[in-house]
Design a protein around this motif. Structure first.
Motif, PDB file in Angstrom:
ATOM      1  N   MET A 199       3.303 -18.016   0.569  1.00 24.06           N
ATOM      2  CA  MET A 199       3.169 -16.754  -0.418  1.00 24.06           C
ATOM      3  C   MET A 199       3.509 -15.475   0.174  1.00 24.06           C
ATOM      4  SD  MET A 199      -0.822 -15.768  -1.331  1.00 24.06           S
ATOM      5  CE  MET A 199      -1.149 -17.241  -1.988  1.00 24.06           C
ATOM      6  N   ASN A 200       4.206 -14.661  -0.823  1.00 27.00           N
ATOM      7  CA  ASN A 200       4.937 -13.422  -0.036  1.00 27.00           C
ATOM      8  C   ASN A 200       3.994 -12.460   0.482  1.00 27.00           C
ATOM      9  OD1 ASN A 200       4.084 -11.875  -2.269  1.00 27.00           O
ATOM     10  ND2 ASN A 200       5.927 -12.725  -3.331  1.00 27.00           N
ATOM     11  N   GLU A 201       4.463 -11.320   1.026  1.00 22.73           N
ATOM     12  CA  GLU A 201       3.656 -10.324   1.617  1.00 22.73           C
ATOM     13  C   GLU A 201       2.864  -9.538   0.310  1.00 22.73           C
ATOM     14  OE1 GLU A 201       4.201  -6.156   3.772  1.00 22.73           O
ATOM     15  OE2 GLU A 201       6.005  -7.325   3.477  1.00 22.73           O
ATOM     16  N   GLN A 202       3.633  -9.388  -0.582  1.00 18.04           N
ATOM     17  CA  GLN A 202       3.009  -8.864  -1.700  1.00 18.04           C
ATOM     18  C   GLN A 202       1.666  -9.285  -2.381  1.00 18.04           C
ATOM     19  OE1 GLN A 202       6.024  -7.993  -4.603  1.00 18.04           O
ATOM     20  NE2 GLN A 202       6.823  -6.193  -3.252  1.00 18.04           N
ATOM     21  N   ALA A 203       1.698 -10.587  -2.121  1.00 21.60           N
ATOM     22  CA  ALA A 203       0.459 -11.403  -2.598  1.00 21.60           C
ATOM     23  C   ALA A 203      -0.717 -11.354  -1.875  1.00 21.60           C
ATOM     24  CB  ALA A 203       0.974 -12.923  -2.999  1.00 21.60           C
ATOM     25  N   THR A 204      -0.550 -10.887  -0.899  1.00 19.49           N
ATOM     26  CA  THR A 204      -1.989 -10.855   0.127  1.00 19.49           C
ATOM     27  C   THR A 204      -2.456  -9.590   0.225  1.00 19.49           C
ATOM     28  OG1 THR A 204      -0.387 -10.152   2.154  1.00 19.49           O
ATOM     29  CG2 THR A 204      -0.577 -12.682   1.652  1.00 19.49           C
ATOM     30  N   MET A 205      -2.213  -8.634  -0.412  1.00 15.69           N
ATOM     31  CA  MET A 205      -2.626  -7.164  -0.461  1.00 15.69           C
ATOM     32  C   MET A 205      -4.050  -7.371  -1.193  1.00 15.69           C
ATOM     33  SD  MET A 205      -0.553  -5.067   0.909  1.00 15.69           S
ATOM     34  CE  MET A 205      -1.156  -3.598   0.551  1.00 15.69           C
ATOM     35  N   GLU A 206      -4.893  -6.388  -0.681  1.00 12.27           N
ATOM     36  CA  GLU A 206      -6.353  -6.335  -1.215  1.00 12.27           C
ATOM     37  C   GLU A 206      -6.758  -4.933  -1.079  1.00 12.27           C
ATOM     38  OE1 GLU A 206      -8.831  -8.996   1.238  1.00 12.27           O
ATOM     39  OE2 GLU A 206      -7.988 -10.967   0.605  1.00 12.27           O
ATOM     40  N   LEU A 207      -7.421  -4.748  -2.212  1.00 10.92           N
ATOM     41  CA  LEU A 207      -8.092  -3.473  -2.223  1.00 10.92           C
ATOM     42  C   LEU A 207      -9.192  -2.857  -1.303  1.00 10.92           C
ATOM     43  CD1 LEU A 207      -7.994  -0.890  -3.988  1.00 10.92           C
ATOM     44  CD2 LEU A 207     -10.130  -1.793  -5.366  1.00 10.92           C
ATOM     45  N   ALA A 243       4.577  -3.424  -2.532  1.00 11.81           N
ATOM     46  CA  ALA A 243       3.231  -3.120  -2.403  1.00 11.81           C
ATOM     47  C   ALA A 243       2.889  -2.281  -1.133  1.00 11.81           C
ATOM     48  CB  ALA A 243       2.284  -4.440  -2.461  1.00 11.81           C
ATOM     49  N   PRO A 244       1.955  -1.374  -1.191  1.00 11.14           N
ATOM     50  CA  PRO A 244       1.196  -0.986  -2.460  1.00 11.14           C
ATOM     51  C   PRO A 244       1.609  -0.179  -3.336  1.00 11.14           C
ATOM     52  CG  PRO A 244       0.388   0.402  -0.422  1.00 11.14           C
ATOM     53  CD  PRO A 244       1.704  -0.574  -0.104  1.00 11.14           C
ATOM     54  N   THR A 279      -8.880  -8.191 -10.364  1.00 15.08           N
ATOM     55  CA  THR A 279      -8.531  -6.688 -10.932  1.00 15.08           C
ATOM     56  C   THR A 279      -8.282  -5.985  -9.912  1.00 15.08           C
ATOM     57  OG1 THR A 279      -9.881  -6.908 -12.962  1.00 15.08           O
ATOM     58  CG2 THR A 279      -9.124  -4.998 -12.324  1.00 15.08           C
ATOM     59  N   ASP A 280      -9.156  -5.964  -8.757  1.00 14.07           N
ATOM     60  CA  ASP A 280      -8.933  -5.237  -7.417  1.00 14.07           C
ATOM     61  C   ASP A 280      -7.352  -5.502  -6.960  1.00 14.07           C
ATOM     62  OD1 ASP A 280     -11.252  -4.079  -7.725  1.00 14.07           O
ATOM     63  OD2 ASP A 280     -12.348  -5.078  -5.998  1.00 14.07           O
ATOM     64  N   TRP A 281      -7.367  -6.821  -6.943  1.00 13.37           N
ATOM     65  CA  TRP A 281      -5.959  -7.247  -6.629  1.00 13.37           C
ATOM     66  C   TRP A 281      -4.533  -6.549  -7.126  1.00 13.37           C
ATOM     67  CZ3 TRP A 281      -1.084  -8.892  -7.447  1.00 13.37           C
ATOM     68  CH2 TRP A 281      -0.479  -9.742  -6.169  1.00 13.37           C
ATOM     69  N   MET A 282      -4.768  -6.474  -8.629  1.00 14.00           N
ATOM     70  CA  MET A 282      -3.515  -5.618  -9.237  1.00 14.00           C
ATOM     71  C   MET A 282      -3.882  -4.183  -8.642  1.00 14.00           C
ATOM     72  SD  MET A 282      -2.164  -8.067 -11.190  1.00 14.00           S
ATOM     73  CE  MET A 282      -1.369  -7.078 -12.391  1.00 14.00           C
ATOM     74  N   CYS A 283      -4.958  -3.702  -8.498  1.00  8.17           N
ATOM     75  CA  CYS A 283      -5.022  -2.167  -8.462  1.00  8.17           C
ATOM     76  C   CYS A 283      -4.455  -1.754  -6.878  1.00  8.17           C
ATOM     77  CB  CYS A 283      -6.396  -1.705  -8.293  1.00  8.17           C
ATOM     78  SG  CYS A 283      -7.171  -1.453 -10.058  1.00  8.17           S
ATOM     79  N   ALA A 284      -4.615  -2.785  -5.999  1.00  2.00           N
ATOM     80  CA  ALA A 284      -4.258  -2.728  -5.046  1.00  2.00           C
ATOM     81  C   ALA A 284      -2.632  -2.827  -4.694  1.00  2.00           C
ATOM     82  CB  ALA A 284      -4.973  -3.772  -3.691  1.00  2.00           C
ATOM     83  N   ASN A 285      -2.025  -3.729  -5.284  1.00  2.00           N
ATOM     84  CA  ASN A 285      -0.643  -3.869  -5.307  1.00  2.00           C
ATOM     85  C   ASN A 285       0.084  -2.996  -6.307  1.00  2.00           C
ATOM     86  OD1 ASN A 285       0.229  -6.781  -3.777  1.00  2.00           O
ATOM     87  ND2 ASN A 285      -1.817  -6.679  -4.641  1.00  2.00           N
ATOM     88  N   PHE A 286      -0.387  -2.532  -7.287  1.00  2.00           N
ATOM     89  CA  PHE A 286       0.549  -1.647  -8.367  1.00  2.00           C
ATOM     90  C   PHE A 286      -0.023  -0.126  -8.364  1.00  2.00           C
ATOM     91  CE2 PHE A 286       0.857  -6.023  -9.563  1.00  2.00           C
ATOM     92  CZ  PHE A 286       2.172  -6.095  -9.733  1.00  2.00           C
ATOM     93  N   TRP A 287       0.901   0.646  -7.907  1.00  2.00           N
ATOM     94  CA  TRP A 287       0.452   2.010  -8.049  1.00  2.00           C
ATOM     95  C   TRP A 287       0.180   2.402  -9.431  1.00  2.00           C
ATOM     96  CZ3 TRP A 287       2.603   6.632 -10.437  1.00  2.00           C
ATOM     97  CH2 TRP A 287       1.967   7.646  -9.603  1.00  2.00           C
ATOM     98  N   ASP A 288       0.924   2.064 -10.330  1.00  2.00           N
ATOM     99  CA  ASP A 288       0.526   2.758 -11.665  1.00  2.00           C
ATOM    100  C   ASP A 288      -0.615   2.146 -12.376  1.00  2.00           C
ATOM    101  OD1 ASP A 288       1.804   0.130 -11.846  1.00  2.00           O
ATOM    102  OD2 ASP A 288       2.743   0.576 -13.835  1.00  2.00           O
ATOM    103  N   ILE A 289      -1.057   0.820 -11.858  1.00  2.00           N
ATOM    104  CA  ILE A 289      -2.446   0.377 -12.322  1.00  2.00           C
ATOM    105  C   ILE A 289      -3.315   1.178 -12.027  1.00  2.00           C
ATOM    106  CG2 ILE A 289      -3.956  -1.520 -12.440  1.00  2.00           C
ATOM    107  CD1 ILE A 289      -1.508  -3.381 -12.564  1.00  2.00           C
ATOM    108  N   ARG A 290      -3.333   1.470 -10.635  1.00  2.00           N
ATOM    109  CA  ARG A 290      -4.725   2.184 -10.130  1.00  2.00           C
ATOM    110  C   ARG A 290      -4.576   3.593 -10.368  1.00  2.00           C
ATOM    111  NH1 ARG A 290      -1.658   0.615  -5.481  1.00  2.00           N
ATOM    112  NH2 ARG A 290      -0.956   2.315  -4.198  1.00  2.00           N
TER     113      ARG A 290
END
Length: 315
Positions: A1-9, A75-76, A121-132
């Motif tokens: 799993m890549n670095e971006q896939a481990t980000m959490e909010l 990410a993030p 949903t938190d994972w998406m927010c933590a990784n994607f600036w435009d989502i959060r």
């Protein structure tokens, strides 16, 4: 799993404690700030007032492009809505990181457990600036939930009516082999000689606390508003520049005054021959049209501000 896939909010201190309302001024010289595809890509206009328009979507696109370039789309600060992006692939990354044992065929609905659905949903927010920042609907086949973003923008509107010009251009090359013997081909280009545009923006601290939009994200937003146009140069858009950002900062997350009353404190005047009168004043009807930012003056009334509100200008 890549670095971006481990980000959490990280919700420890995440989000803002202050509401913000802001006014951004940007201008265009001999360019098309936002063409309308339903009108032959002519500059967007309000047909009743002839004032120029820019959609909020076009401004958000410029902000996204700036953040992606400034942070290498990592990410993030990854960007969810990018050119040729397959959104369900991003949703799948969230499932792989949070609930990897769920089969692909079972990912069309959010998990029944609230904490698991929220984790996606938190994972998406933590990784994607435009989502959060702006929010997103992420229930397109592979379901990662929905987010209501804390930052919203109005349409930009020019301070005065614009008069778009459509000019002819020539091209020394041809498109098809059958036209090889032609000396040149003709085209058309639509431009606004000059326009000063005003955008209203809002930062909802309550929603920021839910998406994890932080003080660092806010600082990045102010920088992106200043510099986005320098990364958006094109032959179509001419000379565009962010001219001034006026921010009303509230000392609470709910806010201390209505946004529209604060915006009324930011006024624009036309300047000519040493005189300055409000935009739209009949005295300006015989003045030459504005052709530079120096033809305007922006004033901010800071007297008797509502309690708990201050004016700041990040740049």
């Amino acid at each position: 799993m890549n670095e971006q896939a481990t980000m959490e909010l990280d919700r420890t201190g995440a989000g803002l404690t202050n509401r913000y309302d802001f006014v951004l001024f940007l201008d265009v010289e001999n360019g098309n700030p936002n063409g309308d595809p339903d009108a032959g890509n002519m500059p967007r206009m309000d047909p009743e007032t002839n004032r120029g328009l820019m959609s909020d979507v076009s401004i958000k696109r410029k902000l996204r492009n700036y953040v992606a370039a400034a942070h290498d789309n990592r990410a993030p600060h990854r960007i969810y809505f990018t050119e040729r992006a397959v959104l369900n692939e991003a949703h799948g990354e969230a499932w792989d990181a949070v609930l990897p044992d769920v089969a692909a065929k079972d990912r069309a609905k959010l998990p029944k457990k609230d904490e698991e659905a929220r984790a996606l949903t938190d994972w998406m927010c933590a990784n994607f600036w435009d989502i959060r920042t702006f929010g997103a609907v992420m229930s397109t086949g592979v379901n990662a939930g929905q987010v209501r973003g804390p930052v919203q923008l109005s349409f930009a509107r020019s301070e005065e009516p614009i008069m778009p010009l459509e000019v002819s251009i020539t091209r020394s090359s041809v498109t098809n082999e059958k036209d090889r013997d032609k000396e040149r081909t003709m085209g058309r280009k639509a431009v606004v000689p000059y326009g000063l545009y005003r955008v209203h923006g809002f930062v909802n601290a309550k929603l920021a606390q839910r998406t994890g939009f932080s003080e660092a994200d806010l600082t990045l937003l102010w920088t992106a508003l200043r510099d986005m146009l320098d990364l958006d140069r094109s032959a179509a858009r001419g000379m565009m520049a962010a001219r001034r950002l006026v921010v009303f900062k509230h000392d609470s997350d709910l806010g201390n005054a209505q946004a529209h009353r604060l915006f009324d404190r930011v006024t624009v005047s036309r300047v000519h021959g040493g005189d300055a009168v409000p935009v739209g004043d009949p005295r300006t009807h015989n003045w030459p049209p504005a052709r530079a930012f120096a033809d305007y003056r922006i004033d901010v009334d800071t007297t008797d501000l509502p309690a708990g509100v201050e004016v700041v200008e990040p740049w």
